[in-house]
Motif scaffolding. Structure first.
Motif, short mmCIF file in Angstrom:
data_model
loop_
_atom_site.label_atom_id
_atom_site.label_comp_id
_atom_site.label_asym_id
_atom_site.label_seq_id
_atom_site.Cartn_x
_atom_site.Cartn_y
_atom_site.Cartn_z
N TYR A 1 -7.95 5.91 -0.97
CA TYR A 1 -8.83 4.18 -0.96
C TYR A 1 -9.08 3.97 -2.04
O TYR A 1 -9.93 5.48 -3.19
N PRO B 1 -12.43 -2.29 -4.77
CA PRO B 1 -11.58 -3.92 -5.54
C PRO B 1 -12.23 -3.85 -7.05
O PRO B 1 -12.75 -3.89 -7.10
N SER C 1 -7.06 -4.43 -3.17
CA SER C 1 -8.23 -3.07 -2.68
C SER C 1 -7.04 -2.09 -1.56
O SER C 1 -6.87 -3.15 -1.57
N ASN C 2 -7.24 -1.31 -1.64
CA ASN C 2 -6.73 -0.62 -0.43
C ASN C 2 -8.05 0.60 -0.44
O ASN C 2 -8.60 1.14 -0.36
N ALA D 1 -9.53 -6.09 1.01
CA ALA D 1 -10.74 -6.65 0.95
C ALA D 1 -11.58 -7.47 1.61
O ALA D 1 -10.71 -8.09 2.12
N ARG E 1 -14.61 -7.15 -0.82
CA ARG E 1 -15.93 -5.86 -0.34
C ARG E 1 -14.64 -4.76 0.17
O ARG E 1 -14.03 -5.27 0.90
N ASN E 2 -14.54 -3.66 0.32
CA ASN E 2 -13.94 -2.56 0.70
C ASN E 2 -14.59 -2.00 1.97
O ASN E 2 -15.52 -1.48 1.26
N GLU F 1 -18.01 -3.51 -4.04
CA GLU F 1 -17.63 -5.22 -3.49
C GLU F 1 -18.35 -5.64 -5.13
O GLU F 1 -18.66 -4.83 -5.83
N GLU G 1 0.85 -1.10 0.41
CA GLU G 1 0.12 0.61 0.27
C GLU G 1 0.71 1.43 0.02
O GLU G 1 2.29 1.70 0.27
N THR H 1 -14.93 2.01 0.78
CA THR H 1 -15.34 3.06 -0.14
C THR H 1 -17.76 1.32 -0.05
O THR H 1 -17.85 2.87 -0.82
#
Length: 242
Positions: free
Chosen positions: A145, A148, A174-175, A178, A213-214, A220, A136, A217
């Motif tokens: 952010y 994903p 993802s960030n 996830a 899923r993030n 998904e 990251e 944010t």
């Protein structure tokens, strides 16, 4: 009766100000671009007087590059090889963080993080060190952010026999990292990036879905894989006379 208007300094055209009349107290800016940056003011008025707020400047941050990981050896031999993972691209003024199987990796004698944490070294790799690694990038303000991406399921093998062990792994960039869930034919199985079912039977055939899923944010995304489990294989020598 009160009226409201918002004013924004238009530095690109050289105008003193641009008036935006809206019937609400809140000004919402959609699809923000560099032309949207600048000082904003709010004016409140009635038929006999007016009052204007102090200006507030809207600054836009440049988007960070999407990081990716490089290494000369993604398939090391246990207790014989060390692995160096490098977070790319190399950028100035940013810091790096590493995640392993969804958990933040601390600096420890086992995991050495060099060059502002851009390089992660795992010495004398053991099976406990296998899994999904992510890096990251942070700037001076904070993390960007995103994601994903569409998750991928590994391995791609879809045909199994009864009695075998089913081991699937799911990953999506993802960030922050996830959160994963697994379902089969629409029924929840478990949470986490890895799915392990020992000694499967034909009842485990079906449509497997991995959802990523993030949490930051709320986005998904998911992917599907059909798994087919046939009856247990019986050697021909034992099948004679059945």
């Amino acid at each position: 009766m009160l009226g409201f208007r918002h004013l924004v300094q238009d530095t690109h055209r050289g105008d003193k100000s641009q008036q935006i009349r809206i019937p609400f107290l809140t000004l919402t800016l959609f699809v923000v671009t560099k032309d949207t940056a600048g000082p904003y003011e709010c004016e409140m008025k009635n038929p006999v007087s007016a009052s204007r707020s102090d200006p507030v400047t809207l600054n836009l941050l440049s988007e960070l590059p999407k990081p990716y990981i490089t290494s000369k050896n993604f398939n090391p031999m246990e207790n014989k090889n060390s692995v160096a993972l490098t977070c790319e691209p190399k950028t100035q003024g940013y810091t790096y963080m590493w995640w392993g199987n969804g958990q933040s990796l601390p600096v420890s004698p086992r995991l050495k993080q060099l060059g502002e944490n851009r390089i992660l070294i795992v010495p004398n790799v053991t099976r406990n060190g296998t899994g999904t690694y992510e890096c990251e990038i942070w700037d001076q303000v904070g993390s960007i952010y995103n994601g994903p991406d569409v998750p991928r399921i590994f391995p791609s093998l879809i045909d199994y026999r009864s009695g075998e062990n089913l081991y699937l792994s799911c990953f999506a960039y993802s960030n922050p990292p996830a959160e994963y869930t697994w379902t089969i034919n629409g029924k929840f199985l478990q949470s986490g990036p890895r799915l392990y079912i020992p000694k499967i039977t034909t009842k485990h055939s079906g449509l497997y879905r991995c959802s990523a899923r993030n949490s930051a944010t709320g986005s998904e995304r998911s992917t599907l894989e059909t798994i087919r489990v046939s009856g247990k294989w019986i050697p021909a020598s034992l099948a004679v006379g059945l």
